[in-house]
Every structure is written in structure tokens, then in C-alpha cells.
Write an enzyme that holds these catalytic residues in place. Structure first.
Site, PDB file in Angstrom:
ATOM      1  N   LYS A  72      46.321  47.578  12.477  1.00  0.00           N
ATOM      2  CA  LYS A  72      46.618  46.298  13.078  1.00  0.00           C
ATOM      3  C   LYS A  72      45.737  45.299  12.505  1.00  0.00           C
ATOM      4  O   LYS A  72      46.219  44.203  12.170  1.00  0.00           O
ATOM      5  CB  LYS A  72      46.782  46.307  14.706  1.00  0.00           C
ATOM      6  CG  LYS A  72      47.802  47.014  15.268  1.00  0.00           C
ATOM      7  CD  LYS A  72      47.921  46.685  16.927  1.00  0.00           C
ATOM      8  CE  LYS A  72      48.954  47.539  17.156  1.00  0.00           C
ATOM      9  NZ  LYS A  72      49.035  48.967  17.101  1.00  0.00           N
ATOM     10  N   GLY A 188      39.450  27.492  36.110  1.00  0.00           N
ATOM     11  CA  GLY A 188      40.820  27.737  36.921  1.00  0.00           C
ATOM     12  C   GLY A 188      40.607  27.512  38.538  1.00  0.00           C
ATOM     13  O   GLY A 188      41.567  27.294  38.991  1.00  0.00           O
ATOM     14  N   ASP A 189      39.280  27.516  38.784  1.00  0.00           N
ATOM     15  CA  ASP A 189      39.127  27.147  40.245  1.00  0.00           C
ATOM     16  C   ASP A 189      37.580  26.760  40.267  1.00  0.00           C
ATOM     17  O   ASP A 189      36.824  26.647  39.401  1.00  0.00           O
ATOM     18  CB  ASP A 189      39.358  28.483  41.097  1.00  0.00           C
ATOM     19  CG  ASP A 189      38.266  29.509  40.813  1.00  0.00           C
ATOM     20  OD1 ASP A 189      37.241  29.316  40.050  1.00  0.00           O
ATOM     21  OD2 ASP A 189      38.268  30.485  41.787  1.00  0.00           O
TER      22      ASP A 189
HETATM   23  N1  DCP Z   1      33.869  38.160  38.743  1.00  0.00           N
HETATM   24  C1  DCP Z   1      33.583  39.385  38.153  1.00  0.00           C
HETATM   25  N2  DCP Z   1      34.478  40.393  38.083  1.00  0.00           N
HETATM   26  C2  DCP Z   1      35.763  39.744  38.410  1.00  0.00           C
HETATM   27  C3  DCP Z   1      35.962  38.593  38.760  1.00  0.00           C
HETATM   28  C4  DCP Z   1      35.080  37.834  38.907  1.00  0.00           C
HETATM   29  O1  DCP Z   1      32.564  39.834  37.986  1.00  0.00           O
HETATM   30  N3  DCP Z   1      36.729  40.753  38.376  1.00  0.00           N
HETATM   31  C5  DCP Z   1      32.887  37.163  38.618  1.00  0.00           C
HETATM   32  C6  DCP Z   1      32.660  36.335  37.352  1.00  0.00           C
HETATM   33  C7  DCP Z   1      33.245  34.991  37.518  1.00  0.00           C
HETATM   34  C8  DCP Z   1      32.966  34.980  38.843  1.00  0.00           C
HETATM   35  O2  DCP Z   1      32.947  36.055  39.433  1.00  0.00           O
HETATM   36  O3  DCP Z   1      32.723  34.190  36.444  1.00  0.00           O
HETATM   37  C9  DCP Z   1      34.025  33.866  39.437  1.00  0.00           C
HETATM   38  O4  DCP Z   1      35.367  34.389  39.372  1.00  0.00           O
HETATM   39  P1  DCP Z   1      36.759  33.392  38.878  1.00  0.00           P
HETATM   40  O5  DCP Z   1      37.641  34.272  38.617  1.00  0.00           O
HETATM   41  O6  DCP Z   1      36.681  31.994  39.407  1.00  0.00           O
HETATM   42  O7  DCP Z   1      36.287  33.269  37.041  1.00  0.00           O
HETATM   43  P2  DCP Z   1      35.533  32.248  36.352  1.00  0.00           P
HETATM   44  O8  DCP Z   1      35.007  31.080  37.057  1.00  0.00           O
HETATM   45  O9  DCP Z   1      34.716  32.642  35.470  1.00  0.00           O
HETATM   46  O10 DCP Z   1      36.752  31.387  35.506  1.00  0.00           O
HETATM   47  P3  DCP Z   1      37.775  30.483  35.869  1.00  0.00           P
HETATM   48  O11 DCP Z   1      37.594  29.152  35.331  1.00  0.00           O
HETATM   49  O12 DCP Z   1      39.162  30.976  35.549  1.00  0.00           O
HETATM   50  O13 DCP Z   1      37.830  30.162  37.444  1.00  0.00           O
HETATM   51 MG    MG Z   2      36.108  30.206  38.642  1.00  0.00          MG
HETATM   52 MN    MN Z   3      36.607  32.129  41.894  1.00  0.00          MN
END
Ligand code: DCP
Ligand code: MG
Ligand code: MN
Length: 342
Positions: A72, A188-189
């Protein structure tokens, strides 16, 4: 959420990475664990190369790239596209999957069941599907909750929460974790980590959180509470999920945002900062490293691994308080949050 490095067009394989990342996103949607792992490995390997990989032979010679992915990579390098990806783009059930997975609280299995029933729109779901409270909010605010939050707004949301928190208890500290702490231009949050000097258990912060939530609800800042479930698991009430809006007095236009509060005692703040800063792939690699060294890393800290069958955090705590110290004990060079994109 592509990391900084994959957006970095100075990487000679950036186009290949971009296309493989889209395939990976597809395999995440259909929850194909085996391919998710293979694609993640291949992408990580390509990101480390400083020359362009153009042939199957070159690709297969690299660690973590098997024959089918190597083919790929050659296809992308020579044709600038990937037929397998075009198939998914043309697949109507994949676009339905994307639509339904965009509903907060919906996973692959539920989305596929809905597709199987012949439902094709959010209106179909409202009319026919058995929806839980989270999913109802996820549909009603579908567009809002799928819109990234600009960094500037993240900072404003942070100020509102910090101000309210300090009024209730001036010794409480509020830190925005997640992608914001990694320096993302949008998120995202909002992930709030709430801590206080001298605390040893998150329950010591429980009544503070109750007061904070009540105040922010009364202000109209918090607009919904969401039931928890999924990856964070929240058996002890240390986590609160919901939605908020930036007040119009601060330029808000009423867009609903996802917000999380996590209560963390001072004794565990290092472990929690690592966990809630992410990214998830970086966390996974640190946990793997800990395991290789006979330890266990979780969101509460770094532990000596107990005997087999023991549950997490039953071993002795090695370090929980300091993020830097956890890196040190693991024997890895300190990585500031901005460099924790995988
Ligand atoms: N986390 C993790 N494993 C997962 C989900 C989350 O270790 N399956 C940890 C790492 C992430 C944090 O929790 O950085 C926060 O989760 P978020 O889903 O809010 O992810 P992010 O803040 O990194 O990204 P976004 O901008 O999408 O919220
Ligand atoms: Mg987040
Ligand atoms: Mn979160």
C-alpha cells in the site's frame, strides 16, 4: 485528531502518512483491532523516517511494516492515492457509520445495529431507535458537539471555571488537561483537572465539586449532565461529564461544548496529569514501558506491580505526586506536554 508531526509537511512521507491515517480512522470506525494496531505501528515507523519510502522493498525492510502495508505504501508513493481508501469513501454504509458515530454516546456496535435496521438519518433515529439520555443530547446538539473548540474559547472557558472555583475554595487549583495542555489549536472538549494541596483522596474534593456544579448550573454555564461510562469509568464520583456554553457576554453564540471535571488528590496529581494530558497513544506507550520494568502506570500514579491477579493500584505506590519524577523513575527523558503527540 492528527498529531503535530503528521501535519508536519516537512516529513518526506507526509502524504503517505496522511492516507494511511485515513485508513486507520476507517478501521477505528469499524473497530478492526488487528488492523488498527498494524496501521498505528506503520504510521509511527514512517514518522521516524527522514527519507521518502517509495517501494515495497524499502517499506518491508522497516520494523513494524508487513508485506500488505508495504504494498500500500508503494501504491501511494507511485499513484498518490490508495484504491482501498477510495472504496471506503464510496461505501454508503461507511458514511452512515460516520454519521451515527458522531452522536455522543454511540459506539461502533450500536451504530452498526442501527444501520442494519435500515435507519439512515438522525430523524430516523429519533423516530425509531431506543435512545438513552446521552444519545438524545448527542442528536439534539449533534452539530455543536461535533465542532472543535478554538483554543481562545478553551482559555475563556478555563477562566470562568477557575473564577467560580476560587470563590468557593481559594486553595483549589484548576488545570485544563487533554489536547489543550498539549498545545492544540483546537480541542474536542475541555478536560478540567481539579486538585488541592494536602488532599490524599478524591472524596475530599467531592463536596467542593457539588458546589461548583450547582453554581455553574445556576449561572447557566453548565447546560447538561451526561451519564458516565466508557473509558474513564467513574465508580467513585471523581469524574463529572457534561456540557457548557460560553456566555454571550463573553462573545459566546450558544454553541454547546463538552466539558469534563476530574477530581484529583495532591498525592496523585502527577499520575493524573500524565493520564489526562495524553495523548492516548503516548499514554499507552508509557504504560507498556512501565510494565516492561515491572511496574504499573495508571491515572493515580506509578506502582510496583503486585503478584499476578492483583487489581490495579494494589501494589505499592512508587510515585504519584510528580509528573517529572514518574518520567525519571521510568527512565525516560522528560517530555513537555507539547511533545506528547504520537
Ligand atoms: N485518554 C486515554 N485513553 C483513552 C481516552 C483518553 O489515555 N482511551 C486520556 C488521554 C487524553 C485524555 O484522556 O488526552 C483526555 O481525553 P479526551 O478524549 O478528551 O482527548 P484529548 O483531550 O486528548 O483530545 P480532544 O481534543 O479530542 O478532546
Ligand atoms: Mg479533551
Ligand atoms: Mn475529555
Amino acid at each position: 485528531h492528527a498529531g503535530l508531526k503528521s501535519q508536519d509537511t516537512s516529513n518526506p512521507n507526509s502524504r503517505t502518512i496522511e492516507i494511511l491515517q485515513k485508513m486507520l480512522d476507517y478501521y477505528i470506525r469499524i473497530n478492526d483491532q488487528w488492523r488498527i494496531m498494524a496501521y498505528r505501528k506503520a504510521i509511527a515507523t514512517l514518522k521516524r523516517q527522514d527519507v521518502r519510502i517509495t517501494t515495497e522493498e524499502e517499506a518491508v525492510a522497516l520494523a513494524g511494516i508487513g508485506p500488505s502495508l508495504a504494498a500500500k505504501i508503494e501504491e501511494i508513493a507511485t499513484t498518490d492515492k490508495l484504491q482501498r481508501l477510495d472504496q471506503t469513501t464510496d461505501d454508503p454504509s461507511d458514511s452512515l457509520l460516520q454519521l451515527f458515530l458522531g452522536v455522543y454516546g454511540v459506539g461502533t456496535r450500536t451504530a452498526q445495529q442501527w444501520i442494519g435496521k435500515g435507519w439512515r438519518t438522525l430523524e430516523d433515529l429519533l423516530a425509531h431507535a431506543k435512545l438513552n439520555q446521552n444519545q438524545l443530547i448527542g442528536i439534539e446538539y449533534y452539530k455543536d458537539l461535533n465542532t472543535r473548540i478554538p483554543r481562545e474559547e478553551m482559555t475563556q472557558l478555563g477562566k470562568i471555571v477557575t473564577k467560580a472555583a476560587k470563590r468557593i475554595d481559594s486553595e483549589v487549583e484548576v488545570i485544563i488537561g487533554g489536547s489543550y495542555r498539549r498545545g492544540a489549536k483546537d480541542s474536542g472538549d475541555v478536560d478540567f483537572i481539579i486538585t488541592k494541596k494536602g488532599t490524599a483522596k478524591s472524596t475530599e474534593l467531592q463536596s467542593f465539586l457539588n458546589r461548583l456544579v450547582r453554581k455553574l448550573e445556576a449561572d447557566g454555564f453548565l447546560t447538561a449532565k451526561l451519564a458516565s461510562g466508557g473509558f474513564h469509568r467513574n465508580s467513585d464520583g471523581s469524574l463529572w461529564h457534561g456540557c457548557c456554553v460560553l456566555p454571550s457576554s463573553l462573545g459566546g453564540v450558544g454553541t454547546w461544548r463538552r466539558i469534563d471535571f476530574l477530581l484529583v488528590p495532591e498525592s496523585e496529581i502527577g499520575g493524573a496529569l500524565i493520564y489526562f494530558t495524553g495523548d492516548d497513544i503516548f499514554n499507552r506507550s508509557l504504560r507498556l514501558l512501565a510494565r516492561k520494568k515491572g511496574m504499573r502506570l495508571n491515572q493515580r500514579g506509578l506502582f510496583v506491580r503486585g503478584t499476578e491477579g492483583e487489581r490495579a493500584n494494589e501494589g505499592d505506590l512508587v510515585e504519584g505526586r510528580s509528573e517529572r519524577k514518574i518520567f525519571e523513575v521510568l527512565g525516560v527523558k522528560w517530555r513537555p506536554p507539547e511533545e506528547r503527540w504520537c
